[in-house]
Design a protein around this motif. Structure first.
Motif, PDB file in Angstrom:
ATOM      1  N   LEU A  40       0.799  -1.222   0.000  1.00  0.00           N
ATOM      2  CA  LEU A  40       0.000   0.000   0.000  1.00  0.00           C
ATOM      3  C   LEU A  40       0.835   1.276   0.000  1.00  0.00           C
ATOM      4  CD1 LEU A  40      -2.835  -1.183   2.376  1.00  0.00           C
ATOM      5  CD2 LEU A  40      -3.120  -0.452  -0.011  1.00  0.00           C
ATOM      6  N   GLN A  41       2.148   1.158   0.094  1.00  0.00           N
ATOM      7  CA  GLN A  41       3.025   2.324   0.027  1.00  0.00           C
ATOM      8  C   GLN A  41       3.495   2.619  -1.403  1.00  0.00           C
ATOM      9  OE1 GLN A  41       6.036   1.302   2.948  1.00  0.00           O
ATOM     10  NE2 GLN A  41       4.827   2.190   4.601  1.00  0.00           N
ATOM     11  N   ARG A  42       3.056   1.803  -2.358  1.00  0.00           N
ATOM     12  CA  ARG A  42       3.424   2.061  -3.752  1.00  0.00           C
ATOM     13  C   ARG A  42       2.868   3.404  -4.194  1.00  0.00           C
ATOM     14  NH1 ARG A  42       2.691  -3.172  -7.618  1.00  0.00           N
ATOM     15  NH2 ARG A  42       2.317  -1.446  -9.048  1.00  0.00           N
ATOM     16  N   THR A  45      -0.775   3.390  -5.704  1.00  0.00           N
ATOM     17  CA  THR A  45      -1.851   2.760  -4.934  1.00  0.00           C
ATOM     18  C   THR A  45      -3.204   3.411  -5.182  1.00  0.00           C
ATOM     19  OG1 THR A  45      -0.439   1.820  -3.237  1.00  0.00           O
ATOM     20  CG2 THR A  45      -2.695   2.299  -2.596  1.00  0.00           C
ATOM     21  N   MET A  46      -3.270   4.720  -5.136  1.00  0.00           N
ATOM     22  CA  MET A  46      -4.569   5.399  -5.329  1.00  0.00           C
ATOM     23  C   MET A  46      -5.129   5.085  -6.719  1.00  0.00           C
ATOM     24  SD  MET A  46      -5.152   6.670  -2.441  1.00  0.00           S
ATOM     25  CE  MET A  46      -6.359   7.962  -2.472  1.00  0.00           C
ATOM     26  N   ALA A  57     -10.693   4.738  -0.790  1.00  0.00           N
ATOM     27  CA  ALA A  57      -9.282   4.343  -0.773  1.00  0.00           C
ATOM     28  C   ALA A  57      -8.631   4.628   0.570  1.00  0.00           C
ATOM     29  CB  ALA A  57      -8.531   5.055  -1.890  1.00  0.00           C
ATOM     30  N   VAL A  58      -8.970   5.746   1.191  1.00  0.00           N
ATOM     31  CA  VAL A  58      -8.391   6.087   2.485  1.00  0.00           C
ATOM     32  C   VAL A  58      -8.789   5.037   3.523  1.00  0.00           C
ATOM     33  CG1 VAL A  58      -8.363   7.806   4.347  1.00  0.00           C
ATOM     34  CG2 VAL A  58      -8.250   8.547   1.963  1.00  0.00           C
ATOM     35  N   GLY A  59     -10.033   4.600   3.473  1.00  0.00           N
ATOM     36  CA  GLY A  59     -10.502   3.551   4.381  1.00  0.00           C
ATOM     37  C   GLY A  59      -9.779   2.239   4.153  1.00  0.00           C
ATOM     38  N   LYS A  64      -9.757   0.282   7.648  1.00  0.00           N
ATOM     39  CA  LYS A  64     -11.155   0.365   8.077  1.00  0.00           C
ATOM     40  C   LYS A  64     -12.119  -0.228   7.065  1.00  0.00           C
ATOM     41  CE  LYS A  64     -10.336   4.345  10.992  1.00  0.00           C
ATOM     42  NZ  LYS A  64     -10.390   5.783  11.118  1.00  0.00           N
ATOM     43  N   THR A  65     -11.701  -0.258   5.808  1.00  0.00           N
ATOM     44  CA  THR A  65     -12.551  -0.756   4.723  1.00  0.00           C
ATOM     45  C   THR A  65     -11.874  -1.947   4.070  1.00  0.00           C
ATOM     46  OG1 THR A  65     -13.341   1.500   4.312  1.00  0.00           O
ATOM     47  CG2 THR A  65     -13.703  -0.116   2.554  1.00  0.00           C
ATOM     48  N   ALA A  66     -12.670  -2.987   3.815  1.00  0.00           N
ATOM     49  CA  ALA A  66     -12.143  -4.187   3.166  1.00  0.00           C
ATOM     50  C   ALA A  66     -12.414  -4.146   1.667  1.00  0.00           C
ATOM     51  CB  ALA A  66     -12.785  -5.432   3.767  1.00  0.00           C
TER      52      ALA A  66
END
Length: 183
Positions: A40-42, A45-46, A57-59, A64-66
């Motif tokens: 997720l640090q790529r 990613t967004m 995407a932030v979740g 917090k979001t699957a």
């Protein structure tokens, strides 16, 4: 392009090695990860999450979001898209395509796991793969066998191997023998 059966086997084995998680987790190096090994640090990613239809995407990044199973599959397909081209280009012309399926998988697996920079850091190993496959193609089978064993030795003494547990053992065995090892 990967043939369909080989692609399915590659995906199955990478998912087995990486795990498959719909929610953010920290990998063995503490890197926030999701799906089948997506870091997720790529930088992309967004874009990748938007490509997969993620609206929060932030979740997802915060845990917090699957993701749905379909989004995990789409994210893997997105991440895997350049892998074969890059793996092929990392070896001498014609070598990648001449390798056995099991050996090609090891190259793909390492490229996927390490990223291109990490895989390219294995310059001596890649050179030995080139030399071993050239020897095999020219009929020098004893020399090819010895070189593929040496490739395995190089991999088995690397930091990658000690950080890769059973994946490392399987991949080294496949590189040495050229045949699939159960995964």
């Amino acid at each position: 392009m990967l043939n369909i059966a080989f692609r399915a086997e590659v995906e199955r084995r990478i998912a087995n090695d990486e795990g498959r998680r719909n929610r953010m987790y920290l990998d063995s190096l503490g890197i926030p990860t999701i799906g089948i090994g997506w870091n997720l640090q790529r930088d992309d990613t967004m874009h990748a999450l938007a490509f997969c239809g993620v609206t929060d995407a932030v979740g997802v990044i915060s845990g917090k979001t699957a993701l749905t199973d379909a989004q995990v599959d789409k994210l893997f397909a997105y991440s895997f898209e350049p892998i074969e081209t890059e793996a092929r280009g990392s070896l001498a012309a014609g070598i990648y395509d001449a390798l056995s399926d099991a050996r090609r998988f090891v190259v793909l697996s390492m490229r996927f796991q390490l990223g291109m920079d990490g895989w390219m850091a294995f310059a001596n190993t890649r050179g030995l793969i080139n030399e071993a496959e050239e020897a095999k193609t020219s009929g020098a089978l004893d020399r090819a066998h010895a070189l593929f064993m040496l490739v395995g030795d190089h991999l088995a003494t690397s930091d990658w191997y000690s950080q890769s547990a059973s994946r490392g053992v399987r991949n080294v065995t496949m590189m040495r023998t050229g045949v699939w090892v159960t995964a």
